[in-house]
Every structure is written in structure tokens, then in C-alpha cells.
Design an enzyme around this catalytic site. Structure first.
Site, mmCIF file in Angstrom:
data_model
loop_
_atom_site.group_PDB
_atom_site.id
_atom_site.type_symbol
_atom_site.label_atom_id
_atom_site.label_comp_id
_atom_site.label_asym_id
_atom_site.label_seq_id
_atom_site.Cartn_x
_atom_site.Cartn_y
_atom_site.Cartn_z
ATOM 1 C CE1 TYR A 58 42.747 43.918 32.038
ATOM 2 C CE2 TYR A 58 42.074 42.513 30.236
ATOM 3 C CZ TYR A 58 41.807 43.094 31.454
ATOM 4 O OH TYR A 58 40.617 42.843 32.076
HETATM 5 N N1 NAP Z 1 37.280 44.458 35.941
HETATM 6 C C1 NAP Z 1 37.560 43.769 34.853
HETATM 7 O O1 NAP Z 1 37.126 44.114 33.788
HETATM 8 C C2 NAP Z 1 38.392 42.522 34.948
HETATM 9 C C3 NAP Z 1 39.083 42.224 36.114
HETATM 10 C C4 NAP Z 1 39.759 41.024 36.157
HETATM 11 C C5 NAP Z 1 39.744 40.171 35.071
HETATM 12 N N2 NAP Z 1 39.091 40.499 33.932
HETATM 13 C C6 NAP Z 1 39.085 39.594 32.750
HETATM 14 O O2 NAP Z 1 38.681 38.330 33.199
HETATM 15 C C7 NAP Z 1 39.665 37.381 32.810
HETATM 16 C C8 NAP Z 1 39.664 36.225 33.782
HETATM 17 O O3 NAP Z 1 40.139 36.643 35.056
HETATM 18 P P1 NAP Z 1 41.453 36.031 35.632
HETATM 19 O O4 NAP Z 1 42.538 36.181 34.591
HETATM 20 O O5 NAP Z 1 41.684 36.552 36.965
HETATM 21 O O6 NAP Z 1 41.077 34.520 35.529
HETATM 22 P P2 NAP Z 1 41.082 33.164 36.264
HETATM 23 O O7 NAP Z 1 41.003 32.230 35.120
HETATM 24 O O8 NAP Z 1 40.067 33.148 37.321
HETATM 25 O O9 NAP Z 1 42.507 33.063 37.031
HETATM 26 C C9 NAP Z 1 43.689 33.181 36.364
HETATM 27 C C10 NAP Z 1 44.842 32.948 37.329
HETATM 28 O O10 NAP Z 1 44.890 31.580 37.706
HETATM 29 C C11 NAP Z 1 46.050 30.946 37.161
HETATM 30 N N3 NAP Z 1 45.579 29.679 36.574
HETATM 31 C C12 NAP Z 1 44.782 29.505 35.496
HETATM 32 N N4 NAP Z 1 44.548 28.201 35.282
HETATM 33 C C13 NAP Z 1 45.195 27.518 36.245
HETATM 34 C C14 NAP Z 1 45.324 26.129 36.552
HETATM 35 N N5 NAP Z 1 44.732 25.188 35.826
HETATM 36 N N6 NAP Z 1 46.077 25.787 37.637
HETATM 37 C C15 NAP Z 1 46.676 26.726 38.403
HETATM 38 N N7 NAP Z 1 46.602 28.059 38.151
HETATM 39 C C16 NAP Z 1 45.863 28.449 37.082
HETATM 40 C C17 NAP Z 1 46.622 31.897 36.132
HETATM 41 O O11 NAP Z 1 48.033 31.851 36.122
HETATM 42 P P3 NAP Z 1 48.885 31.050 35.007
HETATM 43 O O12 NAP Z 1 49.262 32.029 33.954
HETATM 44 O O13 NAP Z 1 50.040 30.543 35.785
HETATM 45 O O14 NAP Z 1 48.006 29.947 34.492
HETATM 46 C C18 NAP Z 1 46.163 33.265 36.663
HETATM 47 O O15 NAP Z 1 47.032 33.762 37.626
HETATM 48 C C19 NAP Z 1 40.944 38.204 32.748
HETATM 49 O O16 NAP Z 1 41.971 37.566 32.044
HETATM 50 C C20 NAP Z 1 40.435 39.441 32.090
HETATM 51 O O17 NAP Z 1 40.300 39.222 30.704
HETATM 52 C C21 NAP Z 1 38.409 41.658 33.870
#
Ligand code: NAP
Length: 313
Positions: A58
Site C-alpha cells: 500500500y
Molecule cells: N485483499 C486484501 O487484502 C484487501 C483488499 C482491499 C482492501 N483491504 C483492506 O481493507 C480495508 C477496507 O477496504 P476499503 O478501503 O475498500 O474500504 P471501504 O471502507 O469499504 O471503502 C473505502 C472507500 O469508500 C470511501 N468512503 C469511506 N467512507 C465514506 C463515506 N462516509 N462516504 C463516502 N465515501 C466514503 C473512501 O474514500 P475517501 O477517502 O474519500 O473516504 C474509499 O474510497 C482497506 O483499507 C485495506 O486495509 C484488503
């Protein structure tokens, strides 16, 4: 904040975890400065979030290391990961160990709590078990990692073929699985095994891309409609959106998305990935609200519960 036992690790983890990857990478993917991203981690700690998830790939380990400098080491649970590919080949045990040493240095710590194999695909699983699990075990013996984890590649494995095997093996103390309103199939393929084997469960993709905005959600509904995956009675966007609105008891689509995940039986930590302090504040509030009304949860299960071909990416 509320805390929960993370399966057999016996760690007490906050129900909200800070995700430092995804499309935001603490805002590094959306033009935030390093100082702003460090402040996001500190804001999460101020809320009582003690679960921080990052990964070598990341590029946010240095930010996490800076934000945690001076915080007592036992005040947080650090989760990081090593991808299986390096130089276009699968990594060896020696490369895994070298990767961990780099992560420890960047994170400025002597150990990580959970070290995951990152985004494992089904065809990589046997190799991971024979070549990398022994290395993870030896890192545990040396005290450099406390627990082993594995995360899936949800976009390419939306039916959880890898995790449905991994959760029946004894090697993994913690897993990270994709689960959201749009693909609830972990309920069938993963959670029965994690519950039976007392494995810690981290949720990713609660919001991701599809539930981030009305436009993205509309696109996803149109796609599901095209694929004939929605019941004709719920094919209109308005009908689907009604369940996310105040009538359904949620403050917003994202509020519904995080609460839906948090209260799923078998879920421990729901990750929220953001670089936006207002989103972090809202998500913190959402994850501490009570479950969605039972009628809303039932409606979301009825509408989307049969879908296992999308990730919401
Ligand atoms: N294969 C793997 O191991 C893998 C793959 C994917 C993810 N992960 C882990 O899982 C974590 C969570 O996944 P994710 O980051 O995709 O999480 P998520 O919390 O499902 O979505 C995050 C996305 O939504 C936006 N967002 C968050 N809160 C919001 C709100 N209240 N209103 C509007 N938009 C919002 C964020 O952008 P903004 O910055 O604009 O808020 C970001 O683009 C990752 O950060 C990572 O640590 C692991």
C-alpha cells in the site's frame, strides 16, 4: 468504542478497524499530504480504534509508523501483509521473511500482531501452505509475528474459493474477507467455518466503490439489472434506494453499508478505509449505532442475498 474478542487470538479488537489500503490509502490515492494521512490515523486512535490494517504494497506503512510513534505498543493491534508476487514470481520463504523485516523497520516495531498473506488466489493456496506456512510458523516462534492471517482477492474470487478452504485448515488465526450488501456469500461459504474454528474475521469492501456514491450505486444496480440478478419488483433504483434512506432507518447509504457488516453474525472487525476526516467521523458514528431495523436487514438480504458474482469494486 466497543471491543470484541478476535477469535482464538484472544486479542480485544475495536469493532471498527482503520483500513490503510483500498482506493483511498489514507488519502494518499486522492491527493492528501503525508501529514493529513498521519492525522487520519491519529484521529482513529482518538476514537478508540485499536486495529490498524496496512500492507507492504500500500505504501502506507511509513505513515502508520509515524502516526504510532510514541503510542504504547500494547495500545494497538497492527495488521500488515505480504503479497505473493514479487518480480513476477511467487515469493519464496526467504522473500517472505525479508518482507517482514522491511515492514518491521518501516513500522518501527519489533513485532506485528497479524501478518497476512495478501490477496491469495485459489491456485496459489497449495503453494502457500507448503512453502510459506512453515516460514510464518518460524516467525511466530521468533516472536516477530503473533498470529498468521490470509486475505482473499475478492474481485477475482467473489465466491471465496480460497477462503472456504483456508478456513477449514488449522494455519490461519485471522482472515480478511470481502463482504457487503451486494455480495453476502461469505455468510454461506466462510462464516460457518470461521465460527467452528474460532478464527478472527476482518471485513473489507463494506463500501468500496459501489456504495461510495449514488452515481456508483446506480451504475451497479443497472449492471445487476442487465445481468437479471435483481427481482423485477426491486429493479428500479428508487425501490432499492428506499431501503437505504431514513425510511429504512439509516443515516446514509454508507451508514447502512457499515452497520449491515458490523452486525453480521461471525464478523469481528469491520474495516473502514478513508483519507477524509469527515468520512472517518461519520463512519465511526455509524459503526457504533445499533443494528439496522430488522425489516431493513431482511429487505437487503432478500434483494441481494443470492448474488455472488460482484465485489462492489
Ligand atoms: N485483499 C486484501 O487484502 C484487501 C483488499 C482491499 C482492501 N483491504 C483492506 O481493507 C480495508 C477496507 O477496504 P476499503 O478501503 O475498500 O474500504 P471501504 O471502507 O469499504 O471503502 C473505502 C472507500 O469508500 C470511501 N468512503 C469511506 N467512507 C465514506 C463515506 N462516509 N462516504 C463516502 N465515501 C466514503 C473512501 O474514500 P475517501 O477517502 O474519500 O473516504 C474509499 O474510497 C482497506 O483499507 C485495506 O486495509 C484488503
Amino acid at each position: 468504542m466497543e471491543y470484541i474478542r478476535l477469535g482464538r487470538t484472544e486479542l480485544q479488537a475495536s469493532v471498527m478497524g482503520l483500513g490503510c489500503g483500498g482506493h483511498s490509502r489514507l488519502g494518499q490515492a486522492t491527493g492528501r499530504t503525508e501529514k493529513e494521512s498521519v492525522a487520519i490515523v491519529q484521529q482513529a486512535l482518538d476514537y478508540g480504534v485499536n486495529f490498524i490494517d496496512t500492507a507492504e504494497s500500500y505504501g502506507t506503512e511509513p505513515i502508520v509508523g509515524k502516526a504510532l510513534a510514541g503510542v504504547p505498543r500494547d495500545a494497538y493491534i497492527l495488521s500488515t501483509k505480504k503479497s505473493l508476487r514479487e518480480d513476477d514470481q511467487w515469493i519464496t520463504a526467504a522473500q517472505l521473511k525479508a518482507g517482514l523485516e522491511r515492514s518491521l523497520k518501516t513500522l518501527n516495531t519489533d513485532y506485528v500482531d497479524i501478518y497476512h498473506l495478501h490477496g491469495l488466489l485459489p491456485d496459489q493456496y497449495d503453494y502457500a501452505c507448503s512453502e510459506l506456512v512453515p516460514a510464518l510458523e518460524s516467525l511466530k516462534e521468533q516472536g516477530k509475528i503473533r498470529f498468521s492471517g490470509v486475505t482473499e482477492m475478492f474481485g477475482r474470487d467473489p465466491q471465496h474459493a480460497m477462503l472456504s478452504r483456508a478456513t477449514q485448515d488449522p494455519y490461519w488465526d485471522v482472515i480478511m474477507v470481502g463482504f457487503n450488501i451486494l455480495n453476502q456469500s461469505a455468510r454461506q461459504h466462510v462464516f460457518p467455518h470461521t465460527k467452528a474454528n474460532d478464527i478472527g474475521v476482518l471485513i473489507m469492501f463494506a463500501v468500496r466503490r459501489a456504495l461510495r456514491s449514488r452515481e456508483n450505486f446506480a451504475e451497479m444496480v443497472a449492471y445487476l439489472h442487465e445481468q437479471q440478478l435483481l427481482d423485477p419488483a426491486t429493479q428500479s433504483l428508487a425501490a432499492v434506494e428506499a431501503v437505504f434512506g431514513t425510511a429504512g432507518g439509516a443515516a446514509s447509504m454508507q451508514d447502512a453499508a457499515y452497520r449491515f457488516c458490523r452486525y453480521e453474525d461471525g464478523v469481528h472487525v469491520t474495516l473502514s478505509g478513508t483519507g477524509n476526516p469527515d468520512h472517518l467521523a461519520a463512519n465511526h458514528e455509524s459503526l457504533l449505532r445499533p443494528p439496522l431495523p430488522a425489516a431493513t436487514t431482511t429487505a437487503l438480504k432478500d434483494m441481494f442475498g443470492h448474488i455472488d458474482s460482484v465485489s462492489g469494486n
